[in-house]
Motif scaffolding. Structure first.
Motif, PDB file in Angstrom:
ATOM      1  N   VAL A  28       0.838  -1.199   0.000  1.00 10.24           N
ATOM      2  CA  VAL A  28       0.000   0.000   0.000  1.00 10.24           C
ATOM      3  C   VAL A  28       0.870   1.244   0.000  1.00 10.24           C
ATOM      4  O   VAL A  28       0.658   2.166  -0.801  1.00 10.24           O
ATOM      5  N   LEU A  29       1.857   1.276   0.860  1.00 10.28           N
ATOM      6  CA  LEU A  29       2.716   2.446   0.975  1.00 10.28           C
ATOM      7  C   LEU A  29       3.520   2.668  -0.299  1.00 10.28           C
ATOM      8  O   LEU A  29       3.690   3.811  -0.744  1.00 10.28           O
ATOM      9  N   GLN A  30       3.975   1.575  -0.911  1.00  9.32           N
ATOM     10  CA  GLN A  30       4.758   1.690  -2.142  1.00  9.32           C
ATOM     11  C   GLN A  30       3.927   2.295  -3.270  1.00  9.32           C
ATOM     12  O   GLN A  30       4.396   3.146  -4.013  1.00  9.32           O
ATOM     13  N   THR A  31       2.681   1.878  -3.390  1.00 10.74           N
ATOM     14  CA  THR A  31       1.830   2.425  -4.444  1.00 10.74           C
ATOM     15  C   THR A  31       1.524   3.893  -4.190  1.00 10.74           C
ATOM     16  O   THR A  31       1.449   4.686  -5.132  1.00 10.74           O
ATOM     17  N   LEU A  32       1.361   4.272  -2.924  1.00  9.42           N
ATOM     18  CA  LEU A  32       1.126   5.681  -2.604  1.00  9.42           C
ATOM     19  C   LEU A  32       2.326   6.533  -2.993  1.00  9.42           C
ATOM     20  O   LEU A  32       2.178   7.620  -3.556  1.00  9.42           O
ATOM     21  N   ARG A  33       3.513   6.025  -2.712  1.00 11.55           N
ATOM     22  CA  ARG A  33       4.729   6.760  -3.063  1.00 11.55           C
ATOM     23  C   ARG A  33       4.906   6.849  -4.574  1.00 11.55           C
ATOM     24  O   ARG A  33       5.365   7.855  -5.103  1.00 11.55           O
ATOM     25  N   ASP A  34       4.542   5.782  -5.279  1.00  9.42           N
ATOM     26  CA  ASP A  34       4.667   5.795  -6.731  1.00  9.42           C
ATOM     27  C   ASP A  34       3.706   6.794  -7.366  1.00  9.42           C
ATOM     28  O   ASP A  34       4.039   7.435  -8.363  1.00  9.42           O
ATOM     29  N   LYS A  35       2.522   6.921  -6.806  1.00  5.65           N
ATOM     30  CA  LYS A  35       1.513   7.821  -7.366  1.00  5.65           C
ATOM     31  C   LYS A  35       1.736   9.278  -6.970  1.00  5.65           C
ATOM     32  O   LYS A  35       1.083  10.166  -7.501  1.00  5.65           O
ATOM     33  N   LYS A  36       2.660   9.499  -6.068  1.00  5.97           N
ATOM     34  CA  LYS A  36       2.919  10.853  -5.588  1.00  5.97           C
ATOM     35  C   LYS A  36       3.441  11.745  -6.703  1.00  5.97           C
ATOM     36  O   LYS A  36       3.109  12.917  -6.776  1.00  5.97           O
ATOM     37  N   GLN A  37       4.251  11.176  -7.582  1.00  3.26           N
ATOM     38  CA  GLN A  37       4.762  11.949  -8.704  1.00  3.26           C
ATOM     39  C   GLN A  37       4.746  11.079  -9.950  1.00  3.26           C
ATOM     40  O   GLN A  37       4.829   9.861  -9.877  1.00  3.26           O
ATOM     41  N   PHE A  38       4.638  11.719 -11.096  1.00  2.00           N
ATOM     42  CA  PHE A  38       4.558  11.016 -12.364  1.00  2.00           C
ATOM     43  C   PHE A  38       5.944  10.600 -12.833  1.00  2.00           C
ATOM     44  O   PHE A  38       6.893  11.375 -12.754  1.00  2.00           O
ATOM     45  N   THR A  39       6.043   9.359 -13.309  1.00  2.00           N
ATOM     46  CA  THR A  39       7.292   8.909 -13.907  1.00  2.00           C
ATOM     47  C   THR A  39       7.000   8.504 -15.348  1.00  2.00           C
ATOM     48  O   THR A  39       5.993   7.845 -15.630  1.00  2.00           O
ATOM     49  N   LYS A  40       7.886   8.902 -16.236  1.00  2.00           N
ATOM     50  CA  LYS A  40       7.704   8.593 -17.645  1.00  2.00           C
ATOM     51  C   LYS A  40       7.871   7.096 -17.876  1.00  2.00           C
ATOM     52  O   LYS A  40       8.534   6.405 -17.115  1.00  2.00           O
ATOM     53  N   SER A  42       9.546   5.641 -20.184  1.00  2.00           N
ATOM     54  CA  SER A  42      10.938   5.286 -20.480  1.00  2.00           C
ATOM     55  C   SER A  42      11.749   5.128 -19.200  1.00  2.00           C
ATOM     56  O   SER A  42      12.595   4.250 -19.086  1.00  2.00           O
ATOM     57  N   VAL A  43      11.481   5.973 -18.209  1.00  2.00           N
ATOM     58  CA  VAL A  43      12.185   5.885 -16.932  1.00  2.00           C
ATOM     59  C   VAL A  43      11.772   4.616 -16.197  1.00  2.00           C
ATOM     60  O   VAL A  43      12.609   3.921 -15.604  1.00  2.00           O
ATOM     61  N   GLU A  44      10.487   4.277 -16.261  1.00  2.00           N
ATOM     62  CA  GLU A  44       9.991   3.060 -15.636  1.00  2.00           C
ATOM     63  C   GLU A  44      10.646   1.828 -16.250  1.00  2.00           C
ATOM     64  O   GLU A  44      11.086   0.921 -15.548  1.00  2.00           O
ATOM     65  N   LYS A  45      10.719   1.801 -17.585  1.00  2.00           N
ATOM     66  CA  LYS A  45      11.346   0.675 -18.278  1.00  2.00           C
ATOM     67  C   LYS A  45      12.814   0.557 -17.890  1.00  2.00           C
ATOM     68  O   LYS A  45      13.325  -0.546 -17.676  1.00  2.00           O
ATOM     69  N   ARG A  46      13.494   1.679 -17.801  1.00  2.31           N
ATOM     70  CA  ARG A  46      14.912   1.683 -17.437  1.00  2.31           C
ATOM     71  C   ARG A  46      15.103   1.125 -16.031  1.00  2.31           C
ATOM     72  O   ARG A  46      16.014   0.333 -15.770  1.00  2.31           O
ATOM     73  N   GLN A  47      14.231   1.521 -15.099  1.00  6.49           N
ATOM     74  CA  GLN A  47      14.330   1.029 -13.726  1.00  6.49           C
ATOM     75  C   GLN A  47      14.061  -0.468 -13.661  1.00  6.49           C
ATOM     76  O   GLN A  47      14.759  -1.207 -12.945  1.00  6.49           O
ATOM     77  N   ASN A  48      13.050  -0.924 -14.410  1.00  3.00           N
ATOM     78  CA  ASN A  48      12.735  -2.357 -14.420  1.00  3.00           C
ATOM     79  C   ASN A  48      13.866  -3.164 -15.023  1.00  3.00           C
ATOM     80  O   ASN A  48      14.190  -4.255 -14.547  1.00  3.00           O
TER      81      ASN A  48
END
Length: 64
Positions: A28-40, A42-48
């Motif tokens: 729950v906390l992780q999803t809240l932190r992820d939704k706090k700011q937008f990530t592109k 391409s950045v998401e793919k790079r992190q994965n």
């Protein structure tokens, strides 16, 4: 909504520990932190990709 029923004679610390574990496992906390700011995307793919490379390197170390 997370619910933890306190059993008769159970210490409150034990019930709180179960609540924290449920909270952590549902991410729950992780999803809240992820939704706090937008990530592109391409950045998401790079992190994965970076995460996958790290996990693969750990598995290769275990196999040796």
């Amino acid at each position: 909504m997370l619910v933890v029923k306190v059993k008769d004679g159970e210490k409150i610390e034990r019930a709180l520990k179960r609540l924290k574990r449920k909270f952590r496992d549902t991410k729950v906390l992780q999803t809240l932190r992820d939704k706090k700011q937008f990530t592109k995307k391409s950045v998401e793919k790079r992190q994965n990709l970076k995460k996958a490379q790290y996990i693969q390197s750990l598995r290769e170390k275990d196999n040796m």
